[in-house]
Design an enzyme around this catalytic site. Structure first.
Site, PDB file in Angstrom:
ATOM      1  CB  THR A 140      -2.593  -1.669  -2.710  1.00  0.00           C
ATOM      2  OG1 THR A 140      -2.516  -0.282  -2.360  1.00  0.00           O
ATOM      3  CG2 THR A 140      -1.218  -2.304  -2.567  1.00  0.00           C
ATOM      4  CG  ASN A 141      -5.088  -5.843  -2.314  1.00  0.00           C
ATOM      5  OD1 ASN A 141      -4.078  -5.349  -1.819  1.00  0.00           O
ATOM      6  ND2 ASN A 141      -6.167  -6.127  -1.604  1.00  0.00           N
ATOM      7  CE  LYS A 179      47.261 -16.402  -1.582  1.00  0.00           C
ATOM      8  NZ  LYS A 179      45.856 -16.006  -1.799  1.00  0.00           N
ATOM      9  CB  THR A 221      -0.944   0.008   1.220  1.00  0.00           C
ATOM     10  OG1 THR A 221      -1.835  -1.106   1.119  1.00  0.00           O
ATOM     11  CG2 THR A 221      -1.753   1.290   1.287  1.00  0.00           C
ATOM     12  CB  SER A 229      48.183 -11.582   0.492  1.00  0.00           C
ATOM     13  OG  SER A 229      48.534 -11.784   1.839  1.00  0.00           O
ATOM     14  CB  SER A 230      47.416  -7.426   4.174  1.00  0.00           C
ATOM     15  OG  SER A 230      47.044  -8.499   5.039  1.00  0.00           O
ATOM     16  CB  THR A 277      35.367 -37.167 -14.413  1.00  0.00           C
ATOM     17  OG1 THR A 277      36.260 -38.284 -14.419  1.00  0.00           O
ATOM     18  CG2 THR A 277      34.963 -36.830 -15.844  1.00  0.00           C
TER      19      THR A 277
END
Length: 464
Positions: free
Chosen positions: A140-141, A323, A100, A317-318, A186
């Protein structure tokens, strides 16, 4: 600066320059839930505007709305469709009231803009009322779910364009890598040789299947319950309104919209949302699997498969120098997880419907709209920042084939099962490659084995 508006609950201040009104303001105050606002989904706003445009045309044709009011409402709706007033939709996507607040948001914006177009001030609703004129013959519906459906069809068209772009990019890589021999796998174990081009073409084909699924399922949105009003009985709508309104909506949107055959059934029914959301989930699962494969194929670079290189997008990476992580497939995986989760939300919201209405449509709408938006943005990111920049480590791929036990399966039709078993066993025991052992035992010549393993000969079944 404020203006004073009133409703059932009393008076309230509304920003003087706002096109929305008191009921939208109440929704702003009541529903501080997700932080995700209606204006973040412009196709949904357009869907709402199309509903009011089609309704105004219908009410005029039935003699319920005079031409001046109709023209003003339609002109205002066209401006909303054009995106002129997106910021006037500041309410939370998750809300109580079965939508609504959203319906009144569009009613108020169109009423106040129509008032301006007719030379009046915002809030002078005696000349154009959000309820009596913009919402005439509606509830609204029926208005809210019809807007969802229009937005769903339009958003699906856009989603498919993003999907097609991704498929094209993957297919281009398939063509680029069609000569690159590699080992198929696989259960994460060596299987038989294939080409990297075949692998990427398979990615393209599996996603291409989703175009038909998405289109087929979104077509269910084309059935509308406009004219149902509150519960499907059509109370307060004129005879013939439902059919005529569907025809007008088809005309203004360019979509093949039709009226539902049973409006009481159609009003609480959310089956179309469930099946469309499941199509989004199916596509997300496929994309996520592809991203898993890309991360595996690029793993390493020294201690993994290292068959392909993903474009480096940021330091990984830190703490570990040098990396670089597969951040784009990773973020796409996360997008897909969200879409899969949203599908469960749609399922639960649909199941929660009771009697003649499903009041959970706001969260259902939010979930579907978010999924489409996330997938569109994610596919563009995956295409632009990952797929288009992938390169192949061709020599490394070939070396792995030549040193794989799995190569013996490709040789089996040519050297026989007994020889194949003997060579495979010796390769495992000695660490020698199948390729070299076949040459060492004079089972095939180098020319013969190279011809068998020629990428062109790996593309389809071949007689031994």
């Amino acid at each position: 600066m404020y203006r004073i508006e009133n409703d059932l609950l009393g008076d309230m201040q509304v920003p003087a320059n706002a096109y929305y009104g008191i009921q939208t303001q109440r929704a702003i105050d009541n529903f501080q839930i997700s932080g995700v606002k209606l204006h973040q989904f412009p196709e949904f706003i357009k869907g709402l505007a199309y509903v009011k445009w089609g309704a105004a045309e219908t009410n005029f044709q039935l003699g319920l709305l005079d031409e001046k009011l109709k023209n003003a409402i339609v002109e205002a709706a066209k401006e909303v469709v054009a995106g002129k007033f997106d910021k006037e939709f500041p309410i939370d996507m998750i809300q109580g009231g079965a939508g609504t607040s959203t319906n009144m948001n569009i009613n108020e914006v169109l009423a106040n803009r129509a008032l301006e177009l007719m030379g009046y001030q915002k809030g002078e609703y005696q000349h154009c009322s959000p309820n009596d004129h913009v919402n005439l013959s509606q509830s609204t519906n029926d208005a809210y779910p019809t807007a969802i459906r229009i937005a769903g069809v339009r958003s699906n068209m856009l989603l498919i364009e993003h999907l097609k772009d991704l498929i094209k990019s993957i297919r281009n890589k398939g063509e680029e890598f069609k000569h690159v021999l590699k080992m198929g796998r696989t259960q994460l174990q060596d299987a038989v040789p294939m080409t990297l081009g075949q692998e990427f073409e398979a990615f393209a084909v599996t996603l291409e299947e989703e175009i038909e699924r998405l289109t087929q399922n979104s077509n269910l949105f084309l059935e509308t319950n406009m004219g149902a009003t509150a519960i499907g009985t059509g109370l307060n709508a004129a005879p013939g309104y439902a059919k005529l309104c569907a025809e007008n909506l088809a005309k203004v949107t360019g979509l093949a919209i039709v009226s539902a055959p049973n409006l009481i059934e159609a009003t609480p029914d959310t089956g179309a949302y469930v099946i469309y959301s499941s199509a989004l989930k199916r596509m997300a699962i496929k994309i996520s699997k592809i991203c898993n494969d890309l991360r595996l194929l690029s793993s390493g670079p020294r201690c993994g498969l290292n068959e392909i290189n993903l474009p480096p997008m940021q330091p990984g990476s830190s703490i570990m120098p040098g990396k670089v992580n597969p951040v784009i497939p990773e973020v796409m995986n996360q997008v897909c997880f969200r879409v899969i989760g949203n599908d469960l939300t749609v399922t639960m919201a649909s199941e929660a419907g009771q009697l003649q209405l499903n009041v959970m449509e706001p969260v259902l709408t939010y979930a579907i709209m978010e999924s489409m938006q996330l997938l569109s943005n994610g596919m563009d990111t995956l295409r632009q920042k990952c797929i288009e920049g992938i390169t192949a480590n061709e020599e490394h791929c070939r070396e792995m084939v030549l040193h794989s036990i799995g190569i013996v399966t490709a040789l089996n039709p040519y050297i026989g099962y007994k020889n194949s078993t003997k060579i495979a066993k010796e390769a495992l025991e000695t660490g020698k490659s199948v390729y070299n052992l076949v040459l060492e035992h004079n089972i095939l010549s180098k020319e013969q084995i190279d011809d068998i393993l020629n990428p062109e000969n790996m593309l389809a079944p071949k007689k031994g």
